[in-house]
Design an enzyme around this catalytic site. Structure first.
Site, mmCIF file in Angstrom:
data_model
loop_
_atom_site.group_PDB
_atom_site.id
_atom_site.type_symbol
_atom_site.label_atom_id
_atom_site.label_comp_id
_atom_site.label_asym_id
_atom_site.label_seq_id
_atom_site.Cartn_x
_atom_site.Cartn_y
_atom_site.Cartn_z
ATOM 1 C CB SER A 122 -1.334 -0.042 0.984
ATOM 2 O OG SER A 122 -0.343 -0.108 2.287
ATOM 3 C CB THR A 137 -3.148 4.937 3.030
ATOM 4 O OG1 THR A 137 -3.506 4.949 1.556
ATOM 5 C CG2 THR A 137 -2.027 6.656 3.026
ATOM 6 C CB THR A 151 -0.462 6.472 -0.236
ATOM 7 O OG1 THR A 151 -1.820 5.414 -0.418
ATOM 8 C CG2 THR A 151 -0.993 7.742 -1.152
ATOM 9 N NE ARG A 182 -6.671 7.976 -6.688
ATOM 10 C CZ ARG A 182 -6.574 7.896 -5.098
ATOM 11 N NH1 ARG A 182 -5.736 7.762 -5.165
ATOM 12 N NH2 ARG A 182 -7.805 7.754 -5.140
ATOM 13 C CB THR A 227 -5.449 4.874 5.590
ATOM 14 O OG1 THR A 227 -6.820 4.733 6.239
ATOM 15 C CG2 THR A 227 -4.523 5.681 6.146
ATOM 16 N N GLY A 228 -7.401 4.959 3.118
ATOM 17 C CA GLY A 228 -8.781 4.918 2.619
ATOM 18 C C GLY A 228 -8.898 5.485 1.259
HETATM 19 N N1 ASP Z 1 -6.370 6.744 0.592
HETATM 20 C C1 ASP Z 1 -5.598 7.255 -0.339
HETATM 21 C C2 ASP Z 1 -5.797 7.365 -1.556
HETATM 22 O O1 ASP Z 1 -6.855 7.733 -2.334
HETATM 23 C C3 ASP Z 1 -5.605 5.358 -0.541
HETATM 24 C C4 ASP Z 1 -5.476 4.570 0.722
HETATM 25 O O2 ASP Z 1 -5.576 5.261 1.563
HETATM 26 O O3 ASP Z 1 -5.747 3.322 0.472
HETATM 27 O O4 ASP Z 1 -5.041 7.503 -2.859
#
Ligand code: ASP
Length: 380
Positions: free
Chosen positions: A92, A219, A237, A247, A270-271
């Site tokens: 990640s 992340t 991340t 992106r 995160t997410g």
């Molecule tokens: N927040 C991160 C992103 O959207 C990805 C993640 O945290 O899993 O790039």
């Protein structure tokens, strides 16, 4: 030995108490001993480090650096996240991060240094394993805050960072499998048996979007306060797996992926970045804490805001999100908290009680989690 104005003010209550005692106990007590007693009293702030669950090793390292080596909070948390960035098994972040749809690893990171009110960020950075350090270099060596793409890489190389292939064999295979699962009638076959397939990355959470295409998120966010009440935050991340090249998610966005105001607190996420960017989540959490909310309350209120701002296609019929998003918060006074939509996630904390995983506050019970569609593959 000099005592700083902040430290002196921070310990003034203890000093005043000691003075009172000395006056009544013995008029002959030399004044210097009063100040010395104030110096050894409790620090004005309790050092604490919080992070996403994958930061459990990192918070221990950062806490140790802050408390034993008197390290700057940003240096300490960046050293903490470097553990994951350089770990090829963590898919990640950094080395071994899952690539974009073309098989290229593109990394995002940002940081804020509370005491000096500075920030740095990089987006879509290729071939450098430690984007958190590149973000800090942007902060330290330029008058800018954010560098992206080819410019970010050129800058990193000029700063002496080493170029390397970040796509590990494991991540390359996962990418190929994703291609094979993408469209049941294209020309890519899934050549791996289920037993040969890698388990999902431990540090990551995943969701399946309504198109039956599996994406993986993951992340690391980390925030710290030291005994002087100085704070910092960092998020790094490899972003959403299989993303469209170029992106960038929330992680490099100051105020979304992380935010730090030295007078209030720090927060991060995160997410699913797309969900967070729209509410400026980390900034909002700090603002909620400024208004008096606890870190848990501030994170949960921000989850509510995310859901309120989510488009229909990403909600189930009951209005529950079809994605994962986690928020982490640390108040300057040492209180910490977190929140996420669904039960079951944990986050990392290190303080005087040691480094540990703490359950996150959640909005919906595990049983309420919507059924995610299966990934469909055409087998070889
Ligand atoms: N927040 C991160 C992103 O959207 C990805 C993640 O945290 O899993 O790039």
């Amino acid at each position: 030995m000099e005592i700083s104005r902040r430290k002196f003010l921070g310990t003034s209550a203890a000093a005043a108490a000691a003075l009172t005692f000395d006056r009544s106990a013995s008029a002959a007590t030399p004044r210097i001993s009063v100040i010395d007693r104030a110096r050894v009293s409790e620090p004005a702030f309790q050092p604490v480090v919080v992070a996403s669950a994958n930061g459990i090793r990192g918070v221990a390292r950062a806490y140790d650096m802050i408390t034993r080596q008197n390290a700057d909070t940003l240096d300490a948390i960046i050293a903490g996240v470097n553990i994951q960035e350089l770990d090829p098994e963590d898919q990640s972040v950094g080395l071994g991060g899952l690539p974009n749809e073309e098989g290229v690893v593109q990394l995002d990171a940002s940081c804020m240094h509370g005491p000096t009110k500075r920030a740095g960020s990089v987006g879509a950075l290729e071939d450098i394993a430690t984007p958190s350090l590149v973000a800090k270099a942007v902060m330290d060596y330029t008058d800018h805050i954010m560098l992206v793409g080819a410019g970010a890489k050129k800058f990193a190389l000029e700063m002496g960072f080493k170029e390397q292939n970040l796509l590990t064999e494991k991540s390359r295979r996962d990418w190929l499998r994703w291609k094979a699962c993408l469209n049941p009638v294209d020309n890519w076959l899934d050549t791996r048996s289920d037993s040969a397939a890698s388990p999902p990355p431990t540090a990551s959470l995943s969701f399946d979007d309504p198109l039956h295409v599996k994406f993986t998120t993951g992340t690391i966010n980390m925030n710290a306060v030291n005994a002087a009440g100085d704070m910092s935050s960092v998020t790094t991340t490899s972003g959403l797996s299989w993303k469209v090249p170029g992106r960038v998610g929330d992680s490099p966005i100051i105020g979304a992926g992380q935010y730090c105001d030295n007078s209030v607190g720090a927060a991060g996420s995160t997410g699913r970045g797309e969900a967070n960017i729209k509410v400026c989540g980390a900034f909002l959490i700090v603002e909620f804490m400024r208004q008096g909310m606890s870190p848990d309350q501030a994170c949960m209120k921000t989850i509510d805001r995310v859901i309120a701002m989510t488009e229909r296609r990403l909600l189930d019929p009951a209005g529950r999100p079809l994605f994962d998003l986690q928020f982490y918060a640390l108040h300057r006074d040492g209180r910490f908290g977190s929140a996420t939509a669904y039960e079951g996630a944990r986050f990392s904390v290190a303080d005087a009680s040691g480094a540990r995983l703490v359950p996150m506050k959640f909005k919906f019970a595990r049983s309420e989690r919507p059924q995610m569609p299966e990934v469909r593959c055409r087998r070889a």
